[in-house]
Design a protein around this motif. Structure first.
Motif, PDB file in Angstrom:
ATOM      1  N   ASN A 192     157.302  25.103  26.906  1.00 28.53           N
ATOM      2  CA  ASN A 192     157.658  26.231  28.175  1.00 28.53           C
ATOM      3  C   ASN A 192     158.946  27.060  27.714  1.00 28.53           C
ATOM      4  OD1 ASN A 192     155.585  25.228  29.741  1.00 28.53           O
ATOM      5  ND2 ASN A 192     156.861  23.710  30.747  1.00 28.53           N
ATOM      6  N   GLU A 193     159.780  26.703  26.755  1.00 27.47           N
ATOM      7  CA  GLU A 193     160.740  27.605  26.410  1.00 27.47           C
ATOM      8  C   GLU A 193     160.351  28.664  25.092  1.00 27.47           C
ATOM      9  OE1 GLU A 193     164.266  25.210  25.299  1.00 27.47           O
ATOM     10  OE2 GLU A 193     163.983  23.840  26.854  1.00 27.47           O
ATOM     11  N   ILE A 194     159.285  28.309  24.799  1.00 29.22           N
ATOM     12  CA  ILE A 194     158.793  29.590  23.770  1.00 29.22           C
ATOM     13  C   ILE A 194     158.055  30.634  24.756  1.00 29.22           C
ATOM     14  CG2 ILE A 194     157.029  29.934  22.105  1.00 29.22           C
ATOM     15  CD1 ILE A 194     157.243  27.207  21.534  1.00 29.22           C
ATOM     16  N   SER A 195     158.639  31.912  24.154  1.00 25.48           N
ATOM     17  CA  SER A 195     158.122  33.171  24.654  1.00 25.48           C
ATOM     18  C   SER A 195     158.125  34.139  23.474  1.00 25.48           C
ATOM     19  CB  SER A 195     158.927  33.708  25.657  1.00 25.48           C
ATOM     20  OG  SER A 195     160.212  33.881  25.299  1.00 25.48           O
ATOM     21  N   ALA A 196     157.402  35.281  24.034  1.00 29.42           N
ATOM     22  CA  ALA A 196     157.404  36.406  22.863  1.00 29.42           C
ATOM     23  C   ALA A 196     158.747  36.800  22.373  1.00 29.42           C
ATOM     24  CB  ALA A 196     156.746  37.678  23.478  1.00 29.42           C
ATOM     25  N   ASN A 197     159.868  36.490  22.944  1.00 28.22           N
ATOM     26  CA  ASN A 197     161.071  36.856  22.545  1.00 28.22           C
ATOM     27  C   ASN A 197     161.697  35.638  21.819  1.00 28.22           C
ATOM     28  OD1 ASN A 197     161.190  39.401  23.647  1.00 28.22           O
ATOM     29  ND2 ASN A 197     161.766  38.716  25.545  1.00 28.22           N
ATOM     30  N   ARG A 198     161.211  34.483  21.807  1.00 28.16           N
ATOM     31  CA  ARG A 198     161.732  33.159  21.311  1.00 28.16           C
ATOM     32  C   ARG A 198     160.597  32.312  20.357  1.00 28.16           C
ATOM     33  NH1 ARG A 198     164.882  29.238  24.652  1.00 28.16           N
ATOM     34  NH2 ARG A 198     165.397  28.613  22.353  1.00 28.16           N
ATOM     35  N   LEU A 199     160.054  33.254  19.676  1.00 27.02           N
ATOM     36  CA  LEU A 199     158.932  32.707  18.820  1.00 27.02           C
ATOM     37  C   LEU A 199     159.366  32.186  17.365  1.00 27.02           C
ATOM     38  CD1 LEU A 199     156.099  35.518  18.520  1.00 27.02           C
ATOM     39  CD2 LEU A 199     155.859  33.342  19.490  1.00 27.02           C
ATOM     40  N   ASP A 200     160.899  32.085  17.125  1.00 20.86           N
ATOM     41  CA  ASP A 200     161.256  31.288  16.281  1.00 20.86           C
ATOM     42  C   ASP A 200     161.675  29.827  16.753  1.00 20.86           C
ATOM     43  OD1 ASP A 200     163.369  32.151  18.202  1.00 20.86           O
ATOM     44  OD2 ASP A 200     164.778  32.120  16.749  1.00 20.86           O
TER      45      ASP A 200
END
Length: 455
Positions: free
Chosen positions: A192-200
């Protein structure tokens, strides 16, 4: 309903079902053993009382007094003895006579030798017994109060334990299922913490080499591919914007300058010629992008059929010459092929033309004599197509990058381009199950070798 709750209920149901199954088996086994043991007890009591009466000559009155006295305390066995003429010779309680033996019952006992049956809840056994060459028929009956009480207690305790077990099994199941699903819950929170801005961001990998660890590794690998894809897409869009913006800006500038002052016919022609050249760059870039998109399709979505490599190469040469009349292309066969299918491949004619045309144009563009030597060599089940030029060459450091989209090395000052041609050719050849091998030396030329499987 959540999987966690479903698994808890399923675990409880299976465990309780197994518990009930074995409890039923234990109960009915105990019930059967009680009946068997009590019949054995009746047999012993019947033989014992027969020996006391017939062999030991104990008076009937004494035996009857013992029966009456014991029956006040315990469930005494009621015994009756008949001679071979069915005459009653002894009975513990003739006034009670619970069994009430009939002639047919005595006949059956005499024929079978032994008869067991229930009368209400009393167990009855009939025996044929020989003593001093005489045949006697003995019946014994009693109510197993202690056995029934123990059996009832076993049933009551079993039901109580099953009810209590349901509660503890459910709690135990819920606890262990929660423990099992804890890594999945943590994994879900991390996802849930993964987003387009946090793909790393990546899932934590446990040291345990279990299925969840493998799942986390697979998911992280997917994130790696997505991140690379997003980065490539960003770079792709950025490069496209730059490549399109430059000629568009040039066209706008040239038109603005032409509109700001009066010009001669020659000036206008010069301006239109420059705008035409810039527009051609945009058109060529657009065509390359469309071809690049086609080469990125799923192979199952592209039409393949048997095509002749020599014919495709001839069409590609003509296509390149139409672009620039100064380009010179020599096409030759290195060896002879014996069967026609040796020059055929299973491929898409349009895409192969695009790939070959890009390789030919690349050789002509970066050669001082604008010449490319194309040769076809059939080796076993492979077709090798060589594109050789004597141009400026490519450095060893740049050879690893030439197939990247929009990459242009130090040769970009030598000739114009978008940096898509070689990457497009590489994608198309790989789409056809082939490969491109490149070798080059600075100022001596470059050779591209395309290897494809023939039919």
């Amino acid at each position: 309903m959540k999987i966690r709750n479903r698994l808890t209920l399923l675990f409880t149901f299976i465990s309780v079902s197994i518990l009930i199954f074995f409890s039923v088996i234990i109960y009915f086994t105990a019930k059967k053993n009680r009946s068997k043991e009590f019949y054995e007890l009746l047999t012993k009591e019947a033989i014992t009382k027969f020996n006391l009466f017939v062999d030991a000559k104990v008076p009937p009155q004494i035996l009857q007094n013992i029966y009456y006295n014991n029956s006040q305390i315990i469930d005494e066995v009621e015994v009756a003895i008949y001679d071979e003429n069915y005459t009653l010779v002894y009975h513990d309680a003739i006034d009670i006579d619970f069994v009430k033996e009939t002639r047919s019952m005595l006949d059956e006992i005499k024929v079978k030798g032994e008869l067991k049956f229930y009368q209400d809840q009393w167990q009855v056994i009939g025996l044929k017994h020989k003593f001093k060459n005489k045949t006697y028929i003995i019946t014994a009956a009693a109510y197993d109060q202690f056995g029934y009480k123990e059996l009832h207690l076993l049933l009551k305790n079993s039901i109580f334990l099953i009810v209590i077990s349901i509660f503890f099994i459910y709690l135990t199941g819920y606890y262990f299922v929660k423990r099992i699903f804890q890594p999945i819950t943590e994994m879900t929170d991390n996802i849930n913490e993964i987003s387009a801005n946090r793909l790393d961001y990546r899932l934590k990998i446990n040291k345990n080499k279990d299925e969840l660890t493998k799942l986390a590794q697979t998911f992280n690998q997917m994130l790696d591919r997505l991140e690379n894809s997003f980065d490539s897409q960003k770079k792709f869009v950025s490069n496209i914007s730059h490549e399109i913006r430059t000629p568009l800006a040039a066209i706008i500038t040239e038109i603005e300058i032409a509109l700001q002052r009066e010009n001669t016919t020659e000036d206008y022609q010069t301006t239109l010629h420059k705008a035409w050249m810039d527009a051609n760059k945009i058109v060529k870039l657009s065509n390359n992008l469309l071809d690049f998109a086609k080469a990125s399709y799923d192979p199952s979505q592209i039409a393949f059929k048997p095509v002749r490599i020599d014919e495709i190469l001839l069409d590609s040469c003509e296509q390149v010459k139409r672009i620039n009349n100064n380009y010179r292309i020599n096409l030759s066969f290195e060896n002879e092929f014996h069967e026609e299918n040796e020059i055929h491949v299973n491929g898409n004619e349009y895409l192969l033309k695009v790939a070959f045309a890009n390789l030919i144009e690349n050789g002509c563009k970066f050669s001082q004599d604008h010449k490319t030597q194309v040769s076809i060599l059939v080796v076993n089940s492979k077709i090798e197509i060589r594109f050789k030029d004597e141009g400026i060459g490519i450095s060893r450091q740049e050879l690893k990058k030439i197939f990247k989209p929009f990459y242009r090395g130090n040769n970009k000052e030598w000739a114009q381009g978008s940096g898509i041609g070689l990457s497009l050719a590489d994608k198309i050849i790989k789409l056809h199950g082939g490969e491109i091998i490149v070798s080059s030396k600075i100022n001596l030329g470059t050779t591209f070798i395309v290897i494809l499987s023939h039919l």
